[in-house]
Design a protein around this motif. Structure first.
Motif, PDB file in Angstrom:
ATOM      1  N   CYS A   1       0.846  -1.199   0.000  1.00 21.55           N
ATOM      2  CA  CYS A   1       0.000   0.000   0.000  1.00 21.55           C
ATOM      3  C   CYS A   1       0.879   1.246   0.000  1.00 21.55           C
ATOM      4  CB  CYS A   1      -0.902   0.036   1.231  1.00 21.55           C
ATOM      5  SG  CYS A   1      -2.291  -1.098   1.157  1.00 21.55           S
ATOM      6  N   ALA A   2       0.473   2.258  -0.751  1.00 27.83           N
ATOM      7  CA  ALA A   2       1.255   3.495  -0.817  1.00 27.83           C
ATOM      8  C   ALA A   2       0.317   4.688  -0.923  1.00 27.83           C
ATOM      9  CB  ALA A   2       2.205   3.465  -2.016  1.00 27.83           C
ATOM     10  N   ASP A   3       0.741   5.797  -0.337  1.00 30.02           N
ATOM     11  CA  ASP A   3       0.040   7.061  -0.550  1.00 30.02           C
ATOM     12  C   ASP A   3       1.033   8.205  -0.402  1.00 30.02           C
ATOM     13  OD1 ASP A   3       0.405   7.575   2.164  1.00 30.02           O
ATOM     14  OD2 ASP A   3      -1.665   8.192   2.504  1.00 30.02           O
TER      15      ASP A   3
ATOM     16  N   PHE B   1       6.161   9.540  -0.976  1.00 31.57           N
ATOM     17  CA  PHE B   1       5.240   8.434  -0.743  1.00 31.57           C
ATOM     18  C   PHE B   1       5.590   7.689   0.539  1.00 31.57           C
ATOM     19  CE2 PHE B   1       4.128   9.189  -5.069  1.00 31.57           C
ATOM     20  CZ  PHE B   1       2.876   8.633  -5.258  1.00 31.57           C
ATOM     21  N   ARG B   2       4.555   7.191   1.200  1.00 32.11           N
ATOM     22  CA  ARG B   2       4.702   6.275   2.332  1.00 32.11           C
ATOM     23  C   ARG B   2       4.245   4.900   1.863  1.00 32.11           C
ATOM     24  NH1 ARG B   2       0.938   9.331   6.586  1.00 32.11           N
ATOM     25  NH2 ARG B   2      -0.488   8.990   4.856  1.00 32.11           N
ATOM     26  N   ILE B   3       5.017   3.872   2.204  1.00 31.65           N
ATOM     27  CA  ILE B   3       4.699   2.521   1.735  1.00 31.65           C
ATOM     28  C   ILE B   3       4.600   1.574   2.928  1.00 31.65           C
ATOM     29  CG2 ILE B   3       5.486   0.561   0.351  1.00 31.65           C
ATOM     30  CD1 ILE B   3       6.902   2.534  -1.488  1.00 31.65           C
ATOM     31  N   GLY B   4       3.554   0.766   2.939  1.00 32.41           N
ATOM     32  CA  GLY B   4       3.383  -0.282   3.937  1.00 32.41           C
ATOM     33  C   GLY B   4       3.242  -1.631   3.247  1.00 32.41           C
ATOM     34  N   ILE B   5       3.883  -2.652   3.800  1.00 35.17           N
ATOM     35  CA  ILE B   5       3.856  -3.987   3.181  1.00 35.17           C
ATOM     36  C   ILE B   5       3.509  -5.029   4.243  1.00 35.17           C
ATOM     37  CG2 ILE B   5       5.155  -5.703   1.865  1.00 35.17           C
ATOM     38  CD1 ILE B   5       7.003  -3.489   0.916  1.00 35.17           C
ATOM     39  N   ASN B   6       2.568  -5.901   3.903  1.00 31.48           N
ATOM     40  CA  ASN B   6       2.159  -6.962   4.824  1.00 31.48           C
ATOM     41  C   ASN B   6       1.966  -8.262   4.053  1.00 31.48           C
ATOM     42  OD1 ASN B   6       1.139  -8.181   7.268  1.00 31.48           O
ATOM     43  ND2 ASN B   6      -0.909  -8.015   6.373  1.00 31.48           N
ATOM     44  N   LEU B   7       2.287  -9.361   4.697  1.00 37.19           N
ATOM     45  CA  LEU B   7       2.018 -10.692   4.154  1.00 37.19           C
ATOM     46  C   LEU B   7       0.826 -11.254   4.909  1.00 37.19           C
ATOM     47  CD1 LEU B   7       2.734 -13.242   2.492  1.00 37.19           C
ATOM     48  CD2 LEU B   7       4.276 -13.887   4.363  1.00 37.19           C
ATOM     49  N   GLY B   8      -0.248 -11.550   4.183  1.00 31.58           N
ATOM     50  CA  GLY B   8      -1.431 -12.035   4.875  1.00 31.58           C
ATOM     51  C   GLY B   8      -2.384 -12.773   3.962  1.00 31.58           C
TER      52      GLY B   8
ATOM     53  N   ALA C   1       7.477   9.979   5.673  1.00 32.82           N
ATOM     54  CA  ALA C   1       7.450  10.428   4.282  1.00 32.82           C
ATOM     55  C   ALA C   1       8.705   9.933   3.575  1.00 32.82           C
ATOM     56  CB  ALA C   1       7.376  11.952   4.232  1.00 32.82           C
ATOM     57  N   GLY C   2       8.522   9.224   2.476  1.00 36.48           N
ATOM     58  CA  GLY C   2       9.653   8.641   1.770  1.00 36.48           C
ATOM     59  C   GLY C   2      10.140   7.342   2.377  1.00 36.48           C
ATOM     60  N   GLY C   3       9.382   6.785   3.322  1.00 36.72           N
ATOM     61  CA  GLY C   3       9.825   5.592   4.038  1.00 36.72           C
ATOM     62  C   GLY C   3       8.981   4.369   3.751  1.00 36.72           C
ATOM     63  N   ILE C   4       9.404   3.252   4.336  1.00 37.59           N
ATOM     64  CA  ILE C   4       8.736   1.963   4.163  1.00 37.59           C
ATOM     65  C   ILE C   4       8.605   1.311   5.535  1.00 37.59           C
ATOM     66  CG2 ILE C   4       8.831  -0.310   3.048  1.00 37.59           C
ATOM     67  CD1 ILE C   4      10.938   0.963   1.104  1.00 37.59           C
ATOM     68  N   VAL C   5       7.421   0.802   5.850  1.00 35.01           N
ATOM     69  CA  VAL C   5       7.208   0.044   7.082  1.00 35.01           C
ATOM     70  C   VAL C   5       6.629  -1.314   6.707  1.00 35.01           C
ATOM     71  CG1 VAL C   5       5.929  -0.093   9.252  1.00 35.01           C
ATOM     72  CG2 VAL C   5       6.925   2.073   8.549  1.00 35.01           C
ATOM     73  N   ILE C   6       7.170  -2.370   7.304  1.00 35.05           N
ATOM     74  CA  ILE C   6       6.726  -3.730   7.000  1.00 35.05           C
ATOM     75  C   ILE C   6       6.270  -4.421   8.281  1.00 35.05           C
ATOM     76  CG2 ILE C   6       8.268  -3.920   5.010  1.00 35.05           C
ATOM     77  CD1 ILE C   6      10.167  -5.584   6.743  1.00 35.05           C
ATOM     78  N   SER C   7       5.432  -5.422   8.124  1.00 36.45           N
ATOM     79  CA  SER C   7       4.984  -6.211   9.271  1.00 36.45           C
ATOM     80  C   SER C   7       6.031  -7.264   9.611  1.00 36.45           C
ATOM     81  CB  SER C   7       3.649  -6.881   8.956  1.00 36.45           C
ATOM     82  OG  SER C   7       3.803  -7.810   7.896  1.00 36.45           O
ATOM     83  N   SER C   8       5.868  -7.881  10.772  1.00 37.65           N
ATOM     84  CA  SER C   8       6.825  -8.910  11.191  1.00 37.65           C
ATOM     85  C   SER C   8       6.764 -10.131  10.274  1.00 37.65           C
ATOM     86  CB  SER C   8       6.551  -9.329  12.635  1.00 37.65           C
ATOM     87  OG  SER C   8       5.236  -9.843  12.775  1.00 37.65           O
ATOM     88  N   THR C   9       5.589 -10.399   9.682  1.00 36.44           N
ATOM     89  CA  THR C   9       5.492 -11.538   8.761  1.00 36.44           C
ATOM     90  C   THR C   9       6.343 -11.307   7.516  1.00 36.44           C
ATOM     91  OG1 THR C   9       3.476 -10.578   7.806  1.00 36.44           O
ATOM     92  CG2 THR C   9       3.194 -12.218   9.541  1.00 36.44           C
ATOM     93  N   VAL C  10       6.429 -10.056   7.096  1.00 37.64           N
ATOM     94  CA  VAL C  10       7.297  -9.714   5.963  1.00 37.64           C
ATOM     95  C   VAL C  10       8.760  -9.761   6.400  1.00 37.64           C
ATOM     96  CG1 VAL C  10       7.939  -7.878   4.345  1.00 37.64           C
ATOM     97  CG2 VAL C  10       5.530  -8.326   4.837  1.00 37.64           C
ATOM     98  N   TYR C  11       9.036  -9.176   7.558  1.00 39.56           N
ATOM     99  CA  TYR C  11      10.413  -9.137   8.065  1.00 39.56           C
ATOM    100  C   TYR C  11      11.010 -10.542   8.173  1.00 39.56           C
ATOM    101  CZ  TYR C  11      14.192  -8.674  11.475  1.00 39.56           C
ATOM    102  OH  TYR C  11      15.396  -8.755  12.131  1.00 39.56           O
ATOM    103  N   ASP C  12      10.227 -11.481   8.678  1.00 39.45           N
ATOM    104  CA  ASP C  12      10.730 -12.848   8.844  1.00 39.45           C
ATOM    105  C   ASP C  12      11.162 -13.462   7.516  1.00 39.45           C
ATOM    106  OD1 ASP C  12      10.266 -12.728  11.549  1.00 39.45           O
ATOM    107  OD2 ASP C  12       8.311 -13.727  11.455  1.00 39.45           O
ATOM    108  N   GLN C  13      10.534 -13.036   6.431  1.00 38.34           N
ATOM    109  CA  GLN C  13      10.843 -13.605   5.118  1.00 38.34           C
ATOM    110  C   GLN C  13      12.002 -12.902   4.414  1.00 38.34           C
ATOM    111  OE1 GLN C  13       9.311 -16.380   3.929  1.00 38.34           O
ATOM    112  NE2 GLN C  13       8.223 -16.428   5.890  1.00 38.34           N
TER     113      GLN C  13
END
Length: 306
Positions: free
Chosen positions: A13-15, A96-103, A129-141
């Motif tokens: 997701c990004a905005d 842009f702000r980006i969020g990534i999740n595995l689900g 702003a200009g960053g990326i945040v990921i969930s722990s499920t993504v981090y583990d991979q």
């Protein structure tokens, strides 16, 4: 009627940070910049095996069969957009702000639904702003597969999810992914050098800010010293020191990007009132009522945030 099924996927997701402000300042220029950024993002998503599912306003959602490629696409996107923004004025940059999740998500036609999507959207809103945040499920991979740094942010509360979702900020500038981005994407197009993650930049005061804090600290120390050296039973320096602290807090709030500035401004006001009450203590904590009012306003603003 579209068939409904479930699948495990990586949601991206990004905005745009401060999109409303950018549109208010220059609608046509902002729209042109948004289209250009979206084209770059769509190209990079596709080159990493992803699929853009939907766009709305300044937002975008995509999914990837590979978690690693989703993170690589996000890193390449932020790097390419950093080059684009470097040529724009500071107040007109499209960050842009980006969020990534595995689900596990529900698939209906071309759309996806479910908690997995909601978590990705929440991760995105928590990104700098200009960053990326990921969930722990993504981090583990990806932690041993993509050569970037990670900073643990703690559990992130998500609506309708009982427990907090552990999250990590991707530190783009700490290390490089040894696989060239052009080779990964197959585009043959060289990518801009990685930039420092916005999460780090926002916690480091600008040189002007450091100087201001230093000057205010020296003045406060001098006032306290004068008060003590000429002590006559009254700590008169408390009021100018409190005023200097408020000035420093307002300067910090002006420069910071991690928190909503209007909410932090209200918090500064509440702390200032509490300080005045304590410094003029007559046995009654009168500041409790305006502080409660401020807290109510802060709660309303927080609940109405994007």
């Amino acid at each position: 009627m579209s068939e409904t099924r479930r699948k495990l996927t990586t949601i991206f997701c990004a905005d745009v940070q401060d999109y409303t402000r950018l549109m208010g300042a220059d609608e046509e220029g902002t729209l042109a910049a948004l289209k250009r950024c979206r084209e770059a993002m769509g190209r990079l998503i596709e080159s990493h095996g992803g699929r853009v599912i939907n766009t709305w306003g300044d937002g975008l959602i995509a999914d990837f069969p590979s978690v690693v490629e989703a993170v690589r696409a996000a890193v390449d996107t932020q790097n390419e957009l950093a080059g684009f923004n470097a040529r724009r004025p500071a107040d007109g940059r499209m960050l842009f702000r980006i969020g990534i999740n595995l689900g596990d998500v529900i698939v209906e036609g071309d759309d996806i639904y479910g908690d997995g999507v909601n978590i990705a959207a929440r991760l995105q809103t928590s990104a700098a702003a200009g960053g990326i945040v990921i969930s722990s499920t993504v981090y583990d991979q990806v932690r041993n597969k993509v050569a970037v740094g990670f900073e643990f942010l703690g559990p992130l509360m998500v609506k309708n999810v009982d427990e907090g979702v552990p999250s990590y900020a991707v530190k783009i500038g700490d290390t490089r992914d040894e696989t060239p981005s052009a080779e990964r994407s197959g585009s043959g197009r060289p990518q801009p050098a990685p930039v420092m993650a916005a999460a780090r930049a926002e916690t480091t005061p600008a040189p002007g800010g450091r100087r201001l804090y230093g000057v205010l600290g020296v003045i406060a120390g001098a006032l306290i010293g004068i008060n003590l050296l000429s002590w006559q039973g009254v700590f008169w320096a408390r009021f100018p020191v409190l005023a200097l602290a408020v000035v420093a807090a307002l300067a910090w709030n002006r420069d910071q990007t991690r928190f909503n500035r209007k909410i932090t401004l209200l918090a500064i006001l509440a702390l200032g009132l509490a300080g005045i009450n304590l410094f003029t203590w007559t046995g009654q904590f009168w500041a409790i009522w305006p502080i409660l009012g401020i807290a109510a306003v802060m709660g309303l603003r927080w609940s109405m945030r994007r």
